[in-house]
Design an enzyme around this catalytic site. Structure first.
Site, PDB file in Angstrom:
ATOM      1  N   ARG A   1       0.860  -1.176   0.000  1.00 43.54           N
ATOM      2  CA  ARG A   1       0.000   0.000   0.000  1.00 43.54           C
ATOM      3  C   ARG A   1       0.901   1.232   0.000  1.00 43.54           C
ATOM      4  O   ARG A   1       1.968   1.234   0.625  1.00 43.54           O
ATOM      5  CB  ARG A   1      -0.897   0.016   1.246  1.00 43.54           C
ATOM      6  CG  ARG A   1      -2.053  -0.969   1.207  1.00 43.54           C
ATOM      7  CD  ARG A   1      -3.099  -0.618   0.142  1.00 43.54           C
ATOM      8  NE  ARG A   1      -4.208  -1.578   0.082  1.00 43.54           N
ATOM      9  CZ  ARG A   1      -4.254  -2.623  -0.732  1.00 43.54           C
ATOM     10  NH1 ARG A   1      -3.254  -2.879  -1.559  1.00 43.54           N
ATOM     11  NH2 ARG A   1      -5.317  -3.426  -0.730  1.00 43.54           N
TER      12      ARG A   1
ATOM     13  N   GLU B   1      -2.964   7.842  -4.256  1.00 42.20           N
ATOM     14  CA  GLU B   1      -3.305   6.914  -5.328  1.00 42.20           C
ATOM     15  C   GLU B   1      -4.755   7.156  -5.744  1.00 42.20           C
ATOM     16  O   GLU B   1      -5.627   7.189  -4.868  1.00 42.20           O
ATOM     17  CB  GLU B   1      -3.125   5.476  -4.839  1.00 42.20           C
ATOM     18  CG  GLU B   1      -3.335   4.458  -5.942  1.00 42.20           C
ATOM     19  CD  GLU B   1      -3.008   3.023  -5.508  1.00 42.20           C
ATOM     20  OE1 GLU B   1      -1.968   2.825  -4.860  1.00 42.20           O
ATOM     21  OE2 GLU B   1      -3.812   2.140  -5.826  1.00 42.20           O
TER      22      GLU B   1
ATOM     23  N   HIS C   1      -1.141   0.126  -9.955  1.00 43.05           N
ATOM     24  CA  HIS C   1      -1.830  -0.883  -9.142  1.00 43.05           C
ATOM     25  C   HIS C   1      -2.419  -1.980 -10.033  1.00 43.05           C
ATOM     26  O   HIS C   1      -3.619  -2.275  -9.975  1.00 43.05           O
ATOM     27  CB  HIS C   1      -2.928  -0.225  -8.287  1.00 43.05           C
ATOM     28  CG  HIS C   1      -3.165  -0.964  -6.987  1.00 43.05           C
ATOM     29  ND1 HIS C   1      -3.521  -0.351  -5.817  1.00 43.05           N
ATOM     30  CD2 HIS C   1      -3.074  -2.284  -6.684  1.00 43.05           C
ATOM     31  CE1 HIS C   1      -3.655  -1.240  -4.848  1.00 43.05           C
ATOM     32  NE2 HIS C   1      -3.379  -2.427  -5.351  1.00 43.05           N
TER      33      HIS C   1
END
Lengths: 307, 307
Positions: free
Chosen positions: B220, B249, B268
């Site tokens: 993360r 993000e 991602h």
């Protein structure tokens, strides 16, 4: 078991001391040693070796200088080994890096300057469950197999003889190379350059690969037909190409391969001088283990043949 | 041993049939089956299961929909398993691709438009003989270890408990993470995002890594201090960063990370929908093998807890 005493010259390099220990040896001064690992050129090699020294490991793969200096002839009772083959894994690692970068769509993602997730969801692939053909499973090809296995890829090996290569799902003899193109996802070229392997990968072969297929060349540029490859890359007939070797080489400025977004060019640097020490250390560890066990040593130099 | 009959729905997918066979099962019609592998969502799940079916393997990692549809409750004598953990190896492969690309200097070589061999001799590195710290050796971290081992890298694992992780040269408990930075070449962040792991990699930690070190994040974004990372990348205090996750993000257009030559950003997409089938097939093969052997199944769903 008592560790076998092994000397190290010209310096007591810590990485090599560790390699000697991991092979079941122990660093020792030359006077007590049964073997010598020499990590330098012939200039400073000792004139005399103690009688106890039965094996000398040299640092280079080519040993012309050692013959020219008369050192091999001066020690007829000593077995010399070279570093031939020690760097196969280093070149294999480079081939693997090129293939993984291609399959994971890193060239396009490196060029991106915004968060294009949906687009890359469709472009990022995986080696898991894929088939990778290795053309020429010699030292480099064989070193690549455990790397491919570690990510769940299946290997289709092609060798001259077709004798089963350990770790490959299947091995084909070179005269059945034609069967490879419809059956593989990706191709790694690792065969020697000969008249028979020239343009082994040409227009017809590229046409039978998939739109997702990557072609990796870490052998010699002549094995791939450059014009046919450029056309396949422009047409997006294949996924891309990762080339550490090119034809012509060096690749001239302005060549189309420099600007194609699905080509990765590295300038014949898969085994640069800076990365050789750890690979040599592995070679030393293996040969020490074999020496301790009384097994045949890797890359034994033939004093008569001269290599 | 007679293969155990296992049904497959809604379609007889060939990759899953092979997975069932490789685990010691055999595809069979539902009426004869002891288990069912269901590779779709709950909508078309059969209303009734034959009494012989004792286990159902589902396709997704999250199973809220299955509980919501009442399917788990309707079959109290059946064990359900999810696909949780099945995609660890896929994410690990992505982390490995980012690390190898960085160490082999692929970003700079992709940007080159001429044959700069001497320069890249000094920039191409190797994972062989290097140490890679894996922060958080859960499913992803553990899946990464055989990949790193295959290229001769040594793993320094950090887990909450510090209990030895198989394949790691050394495992440290999380409260000794501070010892990692001076001892490792590269860092892969694979720990869960918690209050304690926020900015686990910050200015001080980056300052203790080497100028050749790569930092990879597939966990993360919050685990890495973005501002400190941008500074380290600008100053070339580290080799580079490979980030599948970022903070913020999505990474906004114009963010400095998009233009730094030593950063690889992937949006991602380490486990995109397109690459899930082979990973799921591996999960099925493992669970079939365990089912046949009477062992505990992976990712068993707890009907009371609801996951």
């Amino acid at each position: 078991m008592t560790p076998v005493p092994i000397a190290l010259g010209p310096h007591a390099d810590p990485m090599l001391m560790e390699a000697i220990a991991s092979g079941g040896g122990e660093w020792a001064p030359m006077v007590d040693a049964q073997a010598l690992v020499w990590a330098a050129d012939p200039d400073r090699f000792p004139d005399e070796l103690p009688e106890s020294v039965r094996w000398v490991q040299l640092y280079s793969a080519g040993v012309e200088d050692w013959f020219a200096a008369g050192i091999i002839a001066r020690h007829p009772r000593v077995v010399f080994t070279s570093a031939a083959g020690a760097f196969s894994a280093t070149v294999a690692e480079h081939a693997f890096a090129l293939l993984l970068a291609g399959v994971r769509a890193l060239p396009e993602q490196l060029a991106a300057t915004s968060w294009r997730q949906q687009e890359f969801f469709g472009k990022v692939g995986t080696l898991r469950g894929s088939t990778v053909a290795i053309l020429g499973a010699g030292g480099i090809g064989r070193a690549l197999i455990p790397m491919l296995s570690s990510v769940g890829a299946k290997v289709l090996a092609v060798t001259r003889s077709g004798l089963a290569v350990p770790g490959a799902a299947e091995t084909l003899p070179a005269d059945r190379t034609d069967e490879v193109w419809d059956r593989t996802d990706h191709v790694v070229v690792a065969a020697p350059a000969t008249a028979r392997t020239r343009h082994l990968v040409g227009a017809e072969q590229l046409g039978r690969l998939g739109a997702h297929s990557w072609v990796i060349n870490v052998a010699r540029g002549s094995l791939v037909d450059t014009d046919a490859l450029v056309k396949a890359l422009r047409d997006k007939a294949i996924g891309g190409a990762g080339l550490d070797v090119t034809d012509p080489e060096p690749l001239p400025d302005g060549h189309p391969l420099w600007s194609l977004p699905n080509a990765i060019i590295t300038p014949h640097c898969s085994n640069p001088p800076s990365v050789r020490p750890p690979a040599f250390a592995d070679h030393v560890a293996t040969n020490v283990r074999r020496f301790v066990a009384g097994e045949e040593l890797l890359a034994r130099i033939d004093p008569v043949a001269g290599y």
